[in-house]
Enzyme design. Structure first.
Site, PDB file in Angstrom:
ATOM      1  N   GLU A 152     -26.343 -14.641  10.575  1.00  0.00           N
ATOM      2  CA  GLU A 152     -26.735 -13.438   9.858  1.00  0.00           C
ATOM      3  C   GLU A 152     -25.542 -12.889   9.074  1.00  0.00           C
ATOM      4  OE1 GLU A 152     -28.713  -9.057  10.889  1.00  0.00           O
ATOM      5  OE2 GLU A 152     -27.607 -10.147  12.438  1.00  0.00           O
ATOM      6  N   CYS A 162     -31.628 -11.746  14.478  1.00  0.00           N
ATOM      7  CA  CYS A 162     -30.859 -10.944  15.431  1.00  0.00           C
ATOM      8  C   CYS A 162     -31.736 -10.013  16.270  1.00  0.00           C
ATOM      9  CB  CYS A 162     -29.782 -10.177  14.682  1.00  0.00           C
ATOM     10  SG  CYS A 162     -28.445  -9.530  15.743  1.00  0.00           S
ATOM     11  N   LYS A 219     -35.858  -9.315   7.704  1.00  0.00           N
ATOM     12  CA  LYS A 219     -35.677  -8.765   9.048  1.00  0.00           C
ATOM     13  C   LYS A 219     -36.578  -7.549   9.237  1.00  0.00           C
ATOM     14  CE  LYS A 219     -31.922  -7.326  12.181  1.00  0.00           C
ATOM     15  NZ  LYS A 219     -30.456  -7.151  12.277  1.00  0.00           N
TER      16      LYS A 219
END
Length: 500
Positions: free
Chosen positions: A258, A367, A333
């Site tokens: 990321e 994440c 995300k």
């Protein structure tokens, strides 16, 4: 009389219902729902074929493409259709699977069934698929079940001693019986829940390299050292170095972490964190295209970690899946951390989907996303076999949240989970001072996998690569014969996870 063969559309649904009722008067409760037809015509329009006679719908054939090795010769209709969700369809599969054929009795003398099957064969050749496979009903078997086994019944139909409207037709169209499928379609009383697995082979088929027909997939994970680059070309050199190495080792995927391009924030350190990230986003498109060139040149699918995208005055954290054939997919995300909100004002994406690759269906989350179990569960229900998680964590406790949640997602979704993050320190870049990371690949926890459910892991906080082979056939084995069978044993009568 005018006969036309074309692709079915959702506009044909009302006629389809009436035609199917006439074709299957004894199975009126099994009429296809509008939702199912809508999905099939959306995900695979070429595979839904119909014939009209003087403008009236007279015959229909429905099909999907599957990675047949996932199912093998011992499956049910529910297995092959993903419990009627059709999430088992994958454009990069190797077999055209027939899930329905019916002809209006009024037009059966016109041999429309043969036209439908010819259409399927042409499609199979056009798409370079290995074969057509289907579970064929034997609707006359109930007349003989008291005296003949299914095997004997098939032999007599093949020898033309008995006529079966479905099996006799399929045999005449050069489909070969493979085996008997028990309890294939529970509501099919005429066939006594039996079906005949039939196959037609495409003699023009040419096996494509790097497909899921080879069940072992090689994953390459990059544990990326944060460092300053004198310019973007130095950054590209470092990216290409890792892609080149992974290509030499015949990796199918390369996973970067990321926000791995944030060392390029250094020239904007005089700006606020949000404004500097907006400046960095101005080269995201260029970086994406450059890494896509690497994917093609080195014949490897690349998950380009994530990078900032500024759009409509909103900042997003976006990961790109850059296929080795030049295709590009993206994932935004969804769950934004308090840190990202505070310093960058980032906004979450709103699309959840699996991606079709030449190695099967994969999932991609970033994440913090992996700490929300509903998200990977939805992806698993859509057929995801490998979940990739690029992450960026500053401290060891932050990393452990990602690690433990990723390991849990592998067990509860019967899939592999690959995680990769940044390591080292980055002075001179606001809010990117320190990183802690350890790349790893997690597996389900059963006898076919490592006893600690870890397929491989890198040395913490050291720049390196991790190359791991994962076998997709082991996922099939655990799903059907595992010590526990999590995906099958859910109490769907009590709860479910669904996508709004």
């Amino acid at each position: 009389m005018q006969i036309e063969t074309r692709n079915l559309t959702i506009k044909d649904y009302a006629e389809l219902v009436e035609t199917m009722k006439r074709a299957y008067p004894q199975m009126s409760e099994s009429i296809w729902s509008k939702k199912s037809i809508e999905k099939l015509t959306k995900i695979f329009p070429q595979g839904q074929i119909c014939i009209t006679v003087d403008g009236k719908l007279a015959a229909v054939a429905l099909s999907i493409i599957v990675n047949y090795d996932e199912f093998g010769d011992d499956h049910t209709y529910i297995d092959i259709t993903g419990n009627y969700t059709f999430n088992t369809h994958i454009a990069t599969g190797n077999v055209l699977y027939g899930i329905e054929v019916f002809v209006d009795p009024e037009y059966r003398e016109l041999r429309l069934g043969r036209r439908l099957y010819d259409g399927r064969k042409e499609l199979c050749e056009l798409l370079n698929l290995k074969s057509i496979v289907l579970g064929g009903r034997i609707p006359n078997y109930h007349k003989y079940s008291h005296e003949l086994s299914p095997r004997e019944y098939i032999r007599r139909v093949r020898d033309k001693e008995i006529y079966d409207p479905v099996l006799s037709f399929q045999l005449s169209n050069n489909f070969l019986p493979i085996k008997i499928l028990k309890k294939y379609l529970p509501e099919d009383e005429s066939s006594k829940e039996n079906a005949v697995l039939l196959q037609w082979n495409n003699i023009y088929y040419s096996k494509r390299p790097n497909t899921m027909q080879d069940s072992v997939i090689r994953l390459g994970l990059v544990q990326w050292q944060m460092r300053h680059f004198k310019d973007i070309h130095a950054f590209y050199e470092q990216v290409e170095f890792f892609v080149d190495v992974m290509g030499d080792y015949k990796s199918d995927f390369v996973l970067f972490p990321e926000l791995f391009n944030t060392p390029l924030l250094a020239p904007y350190n005089n700006l606020s964190e949000r404004d500097s990230m907006i400046e960095l986003s101005k080269i995201t498109e260029e970086i994406k295209n450059k890494i896509s060139e690497f994917a093609i040149s080195y014949n490897v699918n690349i998950i380009s970690g994530s990078m900032p995208v500024f759009e409509n005055n909103e900042l997003y954290n976006v990961s790109y899946l850059l296929h080795r054939d030049g295709r590009m997919d993206e994932y935004r995300k969804i769950h934004i951390t308090p840190n990202e909100k505070k310093y960058y004002g980032m906004k979450g994406g709103n699309e959840i989907k699996v991606f079709d690759t030449d190695c099967g269906k994969i999932g991609l989350v970033i994440c913090y996303d992996v700490e929300f179990p509903e998200l990977p569960r939805i992806l698993a229900d859509q057929g995801m076999k490998i979940l990739f998680v690029p992450y960026l964590t500053d401290t060891q406790n932050a990393y452990m949240r990602v690690r433990h949640c990723a390991a849990a997602r592998a067990i509860e979704n019967e899939c592999y989970v690959a995680i990769a993050g940044c390591v080292g320190n980055l002075p001179g870049v606001n809010n990117m001072d320190i990183q802690f990371g350890q790349a790893a690949v997690f597996t389900p926890s059963d006898f076919a996998f490592p006893s600690n459910a870890i397929k491989g892991e890198a040395t913490p906080n050291t720049e390196m690569t991790l190359i791991v082979d994962v076998d997709l056939n082991l996922l099939k084995e655990i799903h059907h014969n595992g010590s526990v069978q999590v995906m099958k044993d859910r109490r769907r009568d009590l709860y479910e996870t669904y996508l709004k």
